[in-house]
Design an enzyme around this catalytic site. Sequence first.
Site, PDB file in Angstrom:
ATOM      1  N   PRO A 260       0.808  -1.210   0.000  1.00  0.00           N
ATOM      2  CG  PRO A 260      -0.663  -1.477   1.770  1.00  0.00           C
ATOM      3  CD  PRO A 260       0.615  -1.982   1.233  1.00  0.00           C
ATOM      4  CD  GLU A 261       3.824   2.622  -3.971  1.00  0.00           C
ATOM      5  OE1 GLU A 261       4.005   3.766  -4.410  1.00  0.00           O
ATOM      6  OE2 GLU A 261       4.219   1.597  -4.541  1.00  0.00           O
TER       7      GLU A 261
ATOM      8  CE  LYS B 214       4.724   4.727   0.974  1.00  0.00           C
ATOM      9  NZ  LYS B 214       5.977   3.991   0.799  1.00  0.00           N
TER      10      LYS B 214
ATOM     11  CG  HIS C 114      -2.022 -15.095   7.251  1.00  0.00           C
ATOM     12  ND1 HIS C 114      -0.834 -15.506   7.817  1.00  0.00           N
ATOM     13  CD2 HIS C 114      -2.249 -15.921   6.213  1.00  0.00           C
ATOM     14  CE1 HIS C 114      -0.361 -16.538   7.120  1.00  0.00           C
ATOM     15  NE2 HIS C 114      -1.207 -16.809   6.148  1.00  0.00           N
TER      16      HIS C 114
ATOM     17  NE  ARG D  92       7.207 -10.236   3.661  1.00  0.00           N
ATOM     18  CZ  ARG D  92       8.017  -9.715   2.735  1.00  0.00           C
ATOM     19  NH1 ARG D  92       7.520  -9.373   1.561  1.00  0.00           N
ATOM     20  NH2 ARG D  92       9.268  -9.542   2.978  1.00  0.00           N
TER      21      ARG D  92
ATOM     22  NE  ARG E 141      11.812  -0.824  -1.102  1.00  0.00           N
ATOM     23  CZ  ARG E 141      12.139   0.363  -0.615  1.00  0.00           C
ATOM     24  NH1 ARG E 141      13.192   0.992  -1.031  1.00  0.00           N
ATOM     25  NH2 ARG E 141      11.370   0.922   0.261  1.00  0.00           N
TER      26      ARG E 141
END
Length: 304
Positions: free
Chosen positions: A2-3, A54, A101, A120, A293
């Site tokens: 998510p940006e 964010k 999760h 994660r 990246r």
Amino acid sequence: MPELPEVETIRIGLEKYLAGHKITSVEIKSHKTFQGDEKKIIGGEITATRRFGKVLVIDLDNDYSILTHLKLTGQYIYRGPNLPSPKELSSKVTGGVPGPHTLVIFNLDKGGILYYNDLRRFGWIRVVKTSEVETEPFIKKLGPEPFGGSTPSAGSGPSSLTTQGHGPKLLTLNIFRQILSKTSRPAKIVLMDQTKMGGVGNIYANDALWLAAINPRRPANNLQLEEQKKLYNAILSVLKAGIKWGGASDAAYVTPEGKEGLYQKYFLVYGRKGELCLRCKKAKIEKIVLGGRGTYFCPVCQKL
DNA sequence: CTATCTGTTCTGAC
DNA sequence: TGTCAGAACAGATA
């Protein structure tokens, strides 16, 4: 994943489903994820949502707010009244809800439930006094951002200001130029530095540089005025497109309805390694690693 | 099976 | 002080 556009899409959805609901109880499966005293938010009614870079903020009517950062794989899924049909969840809702999760469950009145999934487990949820949101250490470090936290109406719905309260400072062209001029680091690294400017991550940095026809490795303080302007406008442009299409579901991003965004269909250069450049239609998109990246660019349109 | 990649932020080293 | 590699974590892919 998510940006800015993804977080903004989530914010708009959460505001729609949560405003006016009270939190009746909170189930915490991961104490690393949920920081602070959950008792402070029980009984509180959600009044508004905000976004800083964010980071998502959910304001309650009892002087407390919930700050949350989704990092790479955080997901907010709402189940309850007012959901449009069909209500089926995308397969990208990792493990389903509730599932293995699901780390936090917010039970709401009127039969609503808000699930937080995070495969994660990098994301966090923090309970903070509303008066201390803007001085919270993470928020305080964020640089100014495009749209100043209020997003342009992307076609549908009311022009979605981050409701009430205060938001981030506005990234103007002049401020943007000053930021670039202060460092010789690669332009792409600067775009993604949240302390310099808020909200731009890997996908939109790649696309903005391609749109402005600037090489990602170009030293930031080496850009000419025209290039600075092109890059500034390109950032605004790709972020608007991201919001318009409801974000990019390349990996784990989903909306609060559990649906996927569509911006991945309109990636300009991100993820297009080996494909023909959409602009020159001659060169193949190359991929390098910059600042750790994945970085995509056209070797012809974006020469160093 | 193992190695590599993912994409955001924090930490520790230079 | 700025910069950067590695870590946090879990799973998909090679």
